[in-house]
Design an enzyme around this catalytic site. Structure first.
Site, PDB file in Angstrom:
ATOM      1  N   CYS A  11       0.842  -1.207   0.000  1.00 19.76           N
ATOM      2  CA  CYS A  11       0.000   0.000   0.000  1.00 19.76           C
ATOM      3  C   CYS A  11       0.873   1.252   0.000  1.00 19.76           C
ATOM      4  O   CYS A  11       1.738   1.410   0.858  1.00 19.76           O
ATOM      5  CB  CYS A  11      -0.908  -0.011   1.223  1.00 19.76           C
ATOM      6  SG  CYS A  11      -1.745   1.559   1.488  1.00 19.76           S
ATOM      7  N   CYS A  40       0.381   3.253   3.501  1.00 19.97           N
ATOM      8  CA  CYS A  40       0.748   2.706   4.817  1.00 19.97           C
ATOM      9  C   CYS A  40       2.074   3.321   5.304  1.00 19.97           C
ATOM     10  O   CYS A  40       2.937   3.691   4.496  1.00 19.97           O
ATOM     11  CB  CYS A  40       0.873   1.182   4.743  1.00 19.97           C
ATOM     12  SG  CYS A  40      -0.702   0.302   4.978  1.00 19.97           S
ATOM     13  N   HIS A  98      -4.380   0.296   7.857  1.00 21.03           N
ATOM     14  CA  HIS A  98      -4.846   0.009   6.506  1.00 21.03           C
ATOM     15  C   HIS A  98      -6.256  -0.590   6.490  1.00 21.03           C
ATOM     16  O   HIS A  98      -6.991  -0.474   5.508  1.00 21.03           O
ATOM     17  CB  HIS A  98      -3.858  -0.958   5.834  1.00 21.03           C
ATOM     18  CG  HIS A  98      -4.152  -1.231   4.395  1.00 21.03           C
ATOM     19  ND1 HIS A  98      -3.792  -0.362   3.388  1.00 21.03           N
ATOM     20  CD2 HIS A  98      -4.798  -2.261   3.794  1.00 21.03           C
ATOM     21  CE1 HIS A  98      -4.181  -0.853   2.228  1.00 21.03           C
ATOM     22  NE2 HIS A  98      -4.805  -2.000   2.435  1.00 21.03           N
ATOM     23  N   ASN A 138     -13.146  10.478  -1.336  1.00 20.60           N
ATOM     24  CA  ASN A 138     -13.819   9.502  -2.194  1.00 20.60           C
ATOM     25  C   ASN A 138     -13.676   8.182  -1.486  1.00 20.60           C
ATOM     26  O   ASN A 138     -12.546   7.730  -1.277  1.00 20.60           O
ATOM     27  CB  ASN A 138     -13.113   9.355  -3.542  1.00 20.60           C
ATOM     28  CG  ASN A 138     -13.249  10.581  -4.398  1.00 20.60           C
ATOM     29  OD1 ASN A 138     -14.283  11.241  -4.388  1.00 20.60           O
ATOM     30  ND2 ASN A 138     -12.204  10.899  -5.131  1.00 20.60           N
ATOM     31  N   SER A 179      -8.747   5.065  -5.130  1.00 21.41           N
ATOM     32  CA  SER A 179      -7.723   4.227  -5.733  1.00 21.41           C
ATOM     33  C   SER A 179      -7.179   3.210  -4.744  1.00 21.41           C
ATOM     34  O   SER A 179      -6.397   2.344  -5.121  1.00 21.41           O
ATOM     35  CB  SER A 179      -6.584   5.116  -6.233  1.00 21.41           C
ATOM     36  OG  SER A 179      -6.085   5.892  -5.153  1.00 21.41           O
ATOM     37  N   HIS A 212      -7.094   2.148   1.880  1.00 21.12           N
ATOM     38  CA  HIS A 212      -6.505   2.771   3.076  1.00 21.12           C
ATOM     39  C   HIS A 212      -7.274   4.075   3.360  1.00 21.12           C
ATOM     40  O   HIS A 212      -7.487   4.864   2.447  1.00 21.12           O
ATOM     41  CB  HIS A 212      -5.019   3.063   2.819  1.00 21.12           C
ATOM     42  CG  HIS A 212      -4.270   3.411   4.060  1.00 21.12           C
ATOM     43  ND1 HIS A 212      -3.292   2.615   4.591  1.00 21.12           N
ATOM     44  CD2 HIS A 212      -4.390   4.470   4.908  1.00 21.12           C
ATOM     45  CE1 HIS A 212      -2.828   3.174   5.705  1.00 21.12           C
ATOM     46  NE2 HIS A 212      -3.482   4.301   5.907  1.00 21.12           N
ATOM     47  N   HIS A 259      -8.270   7.530   3.610  1.00 21.49           N
ATOM     48  CA  HIS A 259      -7.598   8.765   3.194  1.00 21.49           C
ATOM     49  C   HIS A 259      -8.556   9.701   2.496  1.00 21.49           C
ATOM     50  O   HIS A 259      -9.621   9.301   2.035  1.00 21.49           O
ATOM     51  CB  HIS A 259      -6.441   8.443   2.239  1.00 21.49           C
ATOM     52  CG  HIS A 259      -6.907   7.959   0.885  1.00 21.49           C
ATOM     53  ND1 HIS A 259      -7.380   6.685   0.682  1.00 21.49           N
ATOM     54  CD2 HIS A 259      -6.984   8.582  -0.323  1.00 21.49           C
ATOM     55  CE1 HIS A 259      -7.725   6.541  -0.599  1.00 21.49           C
ATOM     56  NE2 HIS A 259      -7.499   7.679  -1.227  1.00 21.49           N
ATOM     57  N   GLN A 262      -8.563  13.810   0.236  1.00 23.12           N
ATOM     58  CA  GLN A 262      -7.749  14.699  -0.586  1.00 23.12           C
ATOM     59  C   GLN A 262      -8.065  16.153  -0.290  1.00 23.12           C
ATOM     60  O   GLN A 262      -9.120  16.471   0.250  1.00 23.12           O
ATOM     61  CB  GLN A 262      -8.031  14.449  -2.071  1.00 23.12           C
ATOM     62  CG  GLN A 262      -7.624  13.073  -2.583  1.00 23.12           C
ATOM     63  CD  GLN A 262      -7.616  13.065  -4.109  1.00 23.12           C
ATOM     64  OE1 GLN A 262      -7.055  13.961  -4.750  1.00 23.12           O
ATOM     65  NE2 GLN A 262      -8.252  12.068  -4.700  1.00 23.12           N
TER      66      GLN A 262
HETATM   67  P1  H2U Z   1      -8.069   8.755  -4.393  1.00 21.29           P
HETATM   68  O1  H2U Z   1      -8.086   7.384  -3.801  1.00 21.29           O
HETATM   69  O2  H2U Z   1      -9.271   9.594  -3.967  1.00 21.29           O
HETATM   70  O3  H2U Z   1      -7.866   8.718  -5.873  1.00 21.29           O
HETATM   71  O4  H2U Z   1      -6.808   9.510  -3.782  1.00 21.29           O
HETATM   72  C1  H2U Z   1      -5.514   8.993  -3.860  1.00 21.29           C
HETATM   73  C2  H2U Z   1      -4.566  10.037  -4.397  1.00 21.29           C
HETATM   74  O5  H2U Z   1      -3.253   9.597  -4.123  1.00 21.29           O
HETATM   75  C3  H2U Z   1      -4.660  10.274  -5.890  1.00 21.29           C
HETATM   76  O6  H2U Z   1      -5.029  11.609  -6.129  1.00 21.29           O
HETATM   77  C4  H2U Z   1      -2.386  10.045  -5.135  1.00 21.29           C
HETATM   78  C5  H2U Z   1      -3.221   9.986  -6.403  1.00 21.29           C
HETATM   79  O7  H2U Z   1      -2.792  10.981  -7.292  1.00 21.29           O
HETATM   80  N1  H2U Z   1      -1.194   9.213  -5.134  1.00 21.29           N
HETATM   81  C6  H2U Z   1       0.011   9.772  -4.745  1.00 21.29           C
HETATM   82  O8  H2U Z   1       0.076  10.979  -4.470  1.00 21.29           O
HETATM   83  N2  H2U Z   1       1.133   8.979  -4.653  1.00 21.29           N
HETATM   84  C7  H2U Z   1       1.159   7.650  -4.965  1.00 21.29           C
HETATM   85  O9  H2U Z   1       2.174   7.007  -4.826  1.00 21.29           O
HETATM   86  C8  H2U Z   1      -0.051   7.003  -5.488  1.00 21.29           C
HETATM   87  C9  H2U Z   1      -1.313   7.828  -5.500  1.00 21.29           C
HETATM   88 ZN    ZN Z   2      -2.330   1.050   3.678  1.00 20.29          ZN
END
Ligand code: H2U
Ligand code: ZN
Length: 346
Positions: free
Chosen positions: A50, A53, A113, A153, A161, A164, A166, A168
């Protein structure tokens, strides 16, 4: 005689100045055929693959520190950049362009996580509230940042995505479209009545008591009269404060409690990790006073009648007007009835 639970009608959203269509006759038996939910996901507390994490590497080679509470970092794939031209080249009035500057960040809510906001302890959610307030001050304090949009989201269905926990932050030099609409509406209402639009709305919802889901001393969760998503809710600060940093200690604790209450109830509705997009709408950070702005959060969940049946904004909704079958009153009832204990612990 016209009744909201029987007759097709339109409802007005005074925050955005838009109408929505309600078709209550189509959902006379909205809970028939409901499925039993999905088995709770089992995830490890730490996932070595992840990128959120503690201690793990992210894209671009950055390594997360061994964090124990919340953790904020600049998005490695930011939608906006702090240094980019802001010109407005005038080529043709039908082909307008404006350069836009901004800063995007990611907030890990917890090192764990395997949790979601709904499964976190309220004191740990309080740390997330404090982080959101700090970030608003930090980003909003930059001379070129006029708006700080905090959001989450949750669930693959909403495009998250990674499971975990999180959220934004996208902060921009110009106001986003939804904020622009809400600003006009709240500003005009305050000028006309001398009180905030949401303050008056909240007082009236409390009197009517048909759409309330949960209330504590400082916050109220309700399904707004004009809701368009099936279990959409509005989380309103009882005191008319413009933004998260203005919340006092008791209000922050109460916000953590309200977030816990609503996210647990969501998961309990269909016994699933309920997907949604949520976010706070706060006053612009342009240095001016915004007494008309009343801090609130929107939850927009797409699930309709089971863990798998989802509302899509298609057809008439894309081409005409957003529409809903389950009324705001039915949805509020359903949410209110839910236990405040998460179904995986009951
Ligand atoms: P979402 O799960 O809402 O997409 O948010 C995750 C964000 O994490 C996404 O905007 C960022 C993606 O650009 N990200 C990073 O900044 N670093 C990473 O290594 C993977 C994802
Ligand atoms: Zn994680």
């Amino acid at each position: 005689m016209f009744t909201l639970s029987e007759h097709p009608h339109r409802r007005f959203n005074p925050l955005t100045n838009e109408w929505i269509l309600v078709s209550p006759h189509r959902a006379k038996r909205p809970w028939q055929g409901e499925v039993a939910g999905t088995p709770p996901e089992t995830r490890p507390a730490y996932d070595p693959t992840c990128y959120l994490c503690p201690g793990n590497a992210r894209a671009g080679g950055n390594v997360n520190p061994p964090y124990t509470g919340t953790f904020v970092f600049d998005n490695d794939f930011p939608a906006l950049l702090p240094d980019t031209p802001t010109d407005e080249p005038t080529d043709h009035p039908l082909f307008r362009v404006q350069g836009e500057r901004g800063i995007c960040r990611v907030i890990c809510f917890s090192p764990r996580h395997d949790l979601t906001l709904a499964q976190m302890e309220t004191p740990d959610i309080r740390r997330v509230v404090d982080t959101w307030a700090e970030q608003t001050l930090d980003l909003g304090g930059r001379d070129f940042i006029r708006y700080v949009q905090i959001f989450e989201n949750r669930g693959e269905m909403m495009g998250a995505s990674n499971p975990h926990p999180h959220g934004q932050i996208w902060s921009t030099m110009r106001l986003p479209r939804e904020i622009d609409k809400e600003l006009t509406a709240q500003h005009d209402y305050f000028n006309a009545h001398g009180v905030t639009l949401l303050g008056d709305y909240l007082a009236e919802e409390r009197r009517r008591a048909e759409r309330l889901v949960y209330a504590n001393e400082h916050w109220t969760v309700l399904v707004p009269f004009w809701a368009v998503w099936p279990f959409e809710t509005l989380l309103i600060s009882n005191r008319a404060v413009p933004s998260l940093p203005a919340l006092d200690d008791a209000e922050r604790d109460a916000l953590a409690d309200a977030l816990h209450q609503i996210t647990v109830r969501y998961d309990n509705v269909f016994r699933t990790s309920f997907p949604y997009s949520m976010g706070f709408h706060q006053a612009p950070t342009d240095g001016a006073q915004h007494p008309y702005w009343h801090l609130h959060a929107h939850f927009y969940p797409p699930l309709l009648r089971s863990a798998t049946v989802k509302k899509h904004m298609v057809g008439y909704e894309m081409l005409g007007t957003p529409q809903r079958d389950i009324t705001a009153e039915q949805a509020a009832d359903r949410l209110r009835q839910q236990s405040a204990v998460h179904y995986t612990r009951a």
